[in-house]
Design a protein around this motif. Structure first.
Motif, PDB file in Angstrom:
ATOM      1  N   ALA A  80      45.284 -73.263 -23.574  1.00  9.62           N
ATOM      2  CA  ALA A  80      45.497 -71.840 -23.860  1.00  9.62           C
ATOM      3  C   ALA A  80      46.465 -71.665 -25.017  1.00  9.62           C
ATOM      4  N   SER A  81      47.480 -72.513 -25.082  1.00  7.98           N
ATOM      5  CA  SER A  81      48.459 -72.421 -26.160  1.00  7.98           C
ATOM      6  C   SER A  81      47.827 -72.779 -27.499  1.00  7.98           C
ATOM      7  N   VAL A  82      47.044 -73.865 -27.516  1.00  5.12           N
ATOM      8  CA  VAL A  82      46.344 -74.249 -28.743  1.00  5.12           C
ATOM      9  C   VAL A  82      45.340 -73.164 -29.136  1.00  5.12           C
ATOM     10  N   TRP A  83      44.625 -72.629 -28.154  1.00  2.00           N
ATOM     11  CA  TRP A  83      43.659 -71.557 -28.413  1.00  2.00           C
ATOM     12  C   TRP A  83      44.354 -70.352 -29.061  1.00  2.00           C
ATOM     13  N   ALA A  88      39.048 -70.050 -34.303  1.00  4.80           N
ATOM     14  CA  ALA A  88      37.813 -70.006 -33.518  1.00  4.80           C
ATOM     15  C   ALA A  88      38.117 -69.695 -32.055  1.00  4.80           C
ATOM     16  N   ASP A  89      37.110 -69.162 -31.377  1.00  2.00           N
ATOM     17  CA  ASP A  89      37.216 -68.917 -29.929  1.00  2.00           C
ATOM     18  C   ASP A  89      36.727 -70.165 -29.210  1.00  2.00           C
ATOM     19  N   LEU A  90      37.636 -71.106 -28.964  1.00  2.00           N
ATOM     20  CA  LEU A  90      37.265 -72.393 -28.384  1.00  2.00           C
ATOM     21  C   LEU A  90      36.552 -72.219 -27.050  1.00  2.00           C
ATOM     22  N   LEU A  91      35.369 -72.820 -26.957  1.00  2.00           N
ATOM     23  CA  LEU A  91      34.537 -72.780 -25.746  1.00  2.00           C
ATOM     24  C   LEU A  91      34.175 -71.355 -25.324  1.00  2.00           C
ATOM     25  N   GLY A  92      34.386 -70.384 -26.221  1.00  2.68           N
ATOM     26  CA  GLY A  92      34.073 -68.992 -25.894  1.00  2.68           C
ATOM     27  C   GLY A  92      34.963 -68.402 -24.820  1.00  2.68           C
ATOM     28  N   VAL A  93      36.161 -68.990 -24.645  1.00  2.00           N
ATOM     29  CA  VAL A  93      37.055 -68.569 -23.568  1.00  2.00           C
ATOM     30  C   VAL A  93      37.491 -67.116 -23.742  1.00  2.00           C
ATOM     31  N   GLY A  98      37.456 -61.816 -21.779  1.00  2.00           N
ATOM     32  CA  GLY A  98      37.469 -60.416 -22.162  1.00  2.00           C
ATOM     33  C   GLY A  98      36.405 -59.620 -21.421  1.00  2.00           C
ATOM     34  N   ALA A  99      35.199 -60.196 -21.322  1.00  2.00           N
ATOM     35  CA  ALA A  99      34.122 -59.524 -20.588  1.00  2.00           C
ATOM     36  C   ALA A  99      34.437 -59.434 -19.106  1.00  2.00           C
ATOM     37  N   LEU A 100      35.139 -60.439 -18.589  1.00  2.00           N
ATOM     38  CA  LEU A 100      35.441 -60.491 -17.158  1.00  2.00           C
ATOM     39  C   LEU A 100      36.543 -59.506 -16.781  1.00  2.00           C
ATOM     40  N   THR A 101      37.549 -59.363 -17.658  1.00  2.00           N
ATOM     41  CA  THR A 101      38.727 -58.565 -17.305  1.00  2.00           C
ATOM     42  C   THR A 101      38.780 -57.200 -17.979  1.00  2.00           C
ATOM     43  N   GLY A 102      38.020 -57.033 -19.062  1.00  2.00           N
ATOM     44  CA  GLY A 102      38.103 -55.787 -19.815  1.00  2.00           C
ATOM     45  C   GLY A 102      39.267 -55.761 -20.790  1.00  2.00           C
ATOM     46  N   TYR A 103      39.975 -56.873 -20.918  1.00  2.00           N
ATOM     47  CA  TYR A 103      41.108 -56.979 -21.849  1.00  2.00           C
ATOM     48  C   TYR A 103      40.645 -57.774 -23.068  1.00  2.00           C
ATOM     49  N   ASP A 104      40.852 -57.244 -24.251  1.00  2.00           N
ATOM     50  CA  ASP A 104      40.362 -57.886 -25.477  1.00  2.00           C
ATOM     51  C   ASP A 104      41.328 -58.996 -25.907  1.00  2.00           C
ATOM     52  N   LEU A 105      41.092 -60.200 -25.394  1.00  2.00           N
ATOM     53  CA  LEU A 105      41.957 -61.330 -25.713  1.00  2.00           C
ATOM     54  C   LEU A 105      41.908 -61.686 -27.185  1.00  2.00           C
ATOM     55  N   LEU A 106      40.742 -61.580 -27.785  1.00  5.61           N
ATOM     56  CA  LEU A 106      40.593 -61.963 -29.188  1.00  5.61           C
ATOM     57  C   LEU A 106      41.383 -61.020 -30.102  1.00  5.61           C
ATOM     58  N   ALA A 107      41.354 -59.733 -29.798  1.00  2.00           N
ATOM     59  CA  ALA A 107      42.123 -58.775 -30.593  1.00  2.00           C
ATOM     60  C   ALA A 107      43.624 -58.996 -30.396  1.00  2.00           C
ATOM     61  N   ALA A 108      44.021 -59.280 -29.158  1.00  2.00           N
ATOM     62  CA  ALA A 108      45.436 -59.530 -28.879  1.00  2.00           C
ATOM     63  C   ALA A 108      45.915 -60.785 -29.602  1.00  2.00           C
ATOM     64  N   ARG A 109      45.059 -61.798 -29.637  1.00  2.00           N
ATOM     65  CA  ARG A 109      45.421 -63.026 -30.345  1.00  2.00           C
ATOM     66  C   ARG A 109      45.573 -62.765 -31.830  1.00  2.00           C
ATOM     67  N   LEU A 241      42.638 -84.211 -30.631  1.00  2.00           N
ATOM     68  CA  LEU A 241      41.877 -83.106 -30.050  1.00  2.00           C
ATOM     69  C   LEU A 241      42.368 -81.765 -30.584  1.00  2.00           C
ATOM     70  N   ALA A 242      43.675 -81.625 -30.721  1.00  2.00           N
ATOM     71  CA  ALA A 242      44.217 -80.386 -31.282  1.00  2.00           C
ATOM     72  C   ALA A 242      43.773 -80.207 -32.731  1.00  2.00           C
ATOM     73  N   TRP A 243      43.732 -81.313 -33.470  1.00  2.00           N
ATOM     74  CA  TRP A 243      43.269 -81.270 -34.868  1.00  2.00           C
ATOM     75  C   TRP A 243      41.813 -80.826 -34.932  1.00  2.00           C
ATOM     76  N   LEU A 244      40.986 -81.402 -34.056  1.00  2.00           N
ATOM     77  CA  LEU A 244      39.571 -81.022 -34.022  1.00  2.00           C
ATOM     78  C   LEU A 244      39.403 -79.553 -33.645  1.00  2.00           C
ATOM     79  N   ALA A 245      40.303 -79.041 -32.822  1.00  2.00           N
ATOM     80  CA  ALA A 245      40.194 -77.653 -32.381  1.00  2.00           C
ATOM     81  C   ALA A 245      40.522 -76.667 -33.487  1.00  2.00           C
ATOM     82  N   GLY A 246      41.456 -77.028 -34.381  1.00  2.00           N
ATOM     83  CA  GLY A 246      41.846 -76.031 -35.376  1.00  2.00           C
ATOM     84  C   GLY A 246      42.442 -76.564 -36.652  1.00  2.00           C
ATOM     85  N   GLY A 247      42.361 -77.886 -36.878  1.00  2.00           N
ATOM     86  CA  GLY A 247      42.862 -78.434 -38.125  1.00  2.00           C
ATOM     87  C   GLY A 247      44.321 -78.841 -38.050  1.00  2.00           C
ATOM     88  N   PRO A 248      44.910 -79.187 -39.188  1.00  2.00           N
ATOM     89  CA  PRO A 248      46.267 -79.747 -39.203  1.00  2.00           C
ATOM     90  C   PRO A 248      47.347 -78.781 -38.718  1.00  2.00           C
TER      91      PRO A 248
END
Length: 392
Positions: A80-83, A88-93, A98-109, A241-248
């Motif tokens: 969650a911290s790396v996300w 990118a939205d890793l694994l579509g989390v 957001g769809a489950l809770t109604g809270y826009d996590l992507l906008a908050a991020r 793994l962190a590098w693969l998720a979002g680079g250096p």
């Protein structure tokens, strides 16, 4: 009532889930989550008093299993911290939650500012320390259990400290409170210098211990049998793994979180044995560790607080450790003492009288000689003379 004694050791899972929710919620929730957890520990320990209960708990397997659950919990928190710093939205989390809770996590991020990302590093490193290092410490003491050892080493890999499983068990517990022990801070040392010195000396000690083991077994140190090398590769894999998720930049963020978690371990080492002295020829006794029985720290840190008994009998499972209320006591609960240790003038103001009292009340005759030498080297002898003149 017996059920409560089982449930209390699951509280650290709630702390981890709270941190997970704060990191996913983003923005000011990250900073608020960090502040709330720190406040919870400090205020909780101050208000809830001590826990000196020692119940006999028959379901030891359940208490071990919940330790193993620390690995998926920590992995989720770090994910969650790396996300939270990825593009990118890793694994579509984010979209799924957001769809489950109604809270826009992507906008908050997207709206999370740098100060809150700094809080993310502090919160994640704190969780790496609480969920990873403390649980890894308990598990890697169980040298007879390969599953616990494996889970423990992976937990320690998040703080780049798998060598802890070697140096702590086979080095620290042998040399604690002596000059040979990297983790024991001598009198007068600054905590920040100790973090550096203990880290370097601890890694060198672990390498030497592992080299002797491999030599006895007829293996080269530069071989797959070397647990130090394998352990560092585990940490490298997490960085990759962190590098693969979002680079250096994301990998660098993870490294900061892990290093903060490692620094917290060394701060804990600092405060657990600060100023203690022991003749290496004498056995370790409860008096050679600073103890605390504060309730919240004890429940959420698997009785690491009962450090005096742990060092007297390192193989005893956490649920069976005794409180030893007559042992030397820290200035407060664990997180409270960490905060005090990180303010050197306050630390020395509070601890110098306690260390000198330890000399009078706990030290053996031989240890008093070692203590007098340490006091002269650290400048504490002058404080001692001043205290005597003031009638302290």
């Amino acid at each position: 009532m017996k059920l409560l004694h089982y449930l209390k050791y699951f509280l650290f899972h709630l702390i981890g889930l709270l941190a997970l929710a704060a990191l996913l919620a983003g923005g000011s929730w990250i900073s608020a989550g960090f502040a709330f957890i720190v406040t919870l520990y400090i205020a909780g320990d101050a208000l809830s008093g001590d826990d000196i209960s020692t119940p006999q708990l028959a379901w030891g397997g359940l208490l071990t299993f919940q330790l193993w659950l620390a690995l998926p919990l920590l992995a989720a928190v770090v994910f969650a911290s790396v996300w939270s710093v990825c593009d990118a939205d890793l694994l579509g989390v984010g979209a799924w939650l957001g769809a489950l809770t109604g809270y826009d996590l992507l906008a908050a991020r997207a709206a999370t500012t740098l100060p809150h990302h700094v809080s993310g590093v502090l919160l994640t490193g704190l969780m790496i320390g609480l969920i990873g290092t403390i649980t890894g410490h308990e598990l890697t003491h169980r040298t007879w259990d390969p599953i616990s050892l494996l889970v423990g080493r992976w937990l320690l890999a998040f703080s780049f400290d798998t060598v802890f499983a070697i140096e702590h068990v086979y080095g620290h517990h042998r040399y604690v409170s002596t000059e040979q022990d990297p983790a024991t801070a001598p009198r007068g040392r600054n905590v920040y210098w100790h973090v550096l010195v203990s880290t370097v000396r601890g890694n060198l000690s672990a390498w030497e211990i592992e080299a002797r083991r491999l030599q006895r077994q007829g293996h080269s140190v530069w071989s797959p049998y070397n647990a130090v090398i394998r352990g560092h590769l585990m940490s490298v894999a997490l960085v990759a793994l962190a590098w693969l998720a979002g680079g250096p930049l994301v990998a660098g963020y993870f490294v900061l979180c892990g290093l903060w978690g490692k620094a917290l371990l060394e701060v804990v080492n600092y405060m657990e044995h600060y100023g203690m002295v022991r003749d290496p020829a004498t056995p370790v006794q409860p008096r050679h560790s600073w103890n605390t029985n504060r309730r919240l720290s004890s429940w959420t840190m698997f009785n690491l607080t009962r450090h005096s008994h742990h060092h007297a009998q390192g193989e005893v499972p956490y649920q069976d450790l005794k409180p030893y209320p007559d042992a030397p006591m820290m200035v407060g609960g664990y997180l409270t003492t960490i905060v005090v240790a990180m303010i050197p003038p306050l630390w020395h103001r509070l601890m110098t009288p306690k260390v000198l009292a330890w000399d009078r009340q706990y030290a053996s005759a031989d240890e008093r000689l070692l203590a007098a030498r340490a006091n002269r080297a650290s400048g504490m002898a002058a404080f001692q003379q001043q205290g005597a003149g003031d009638g302290i």
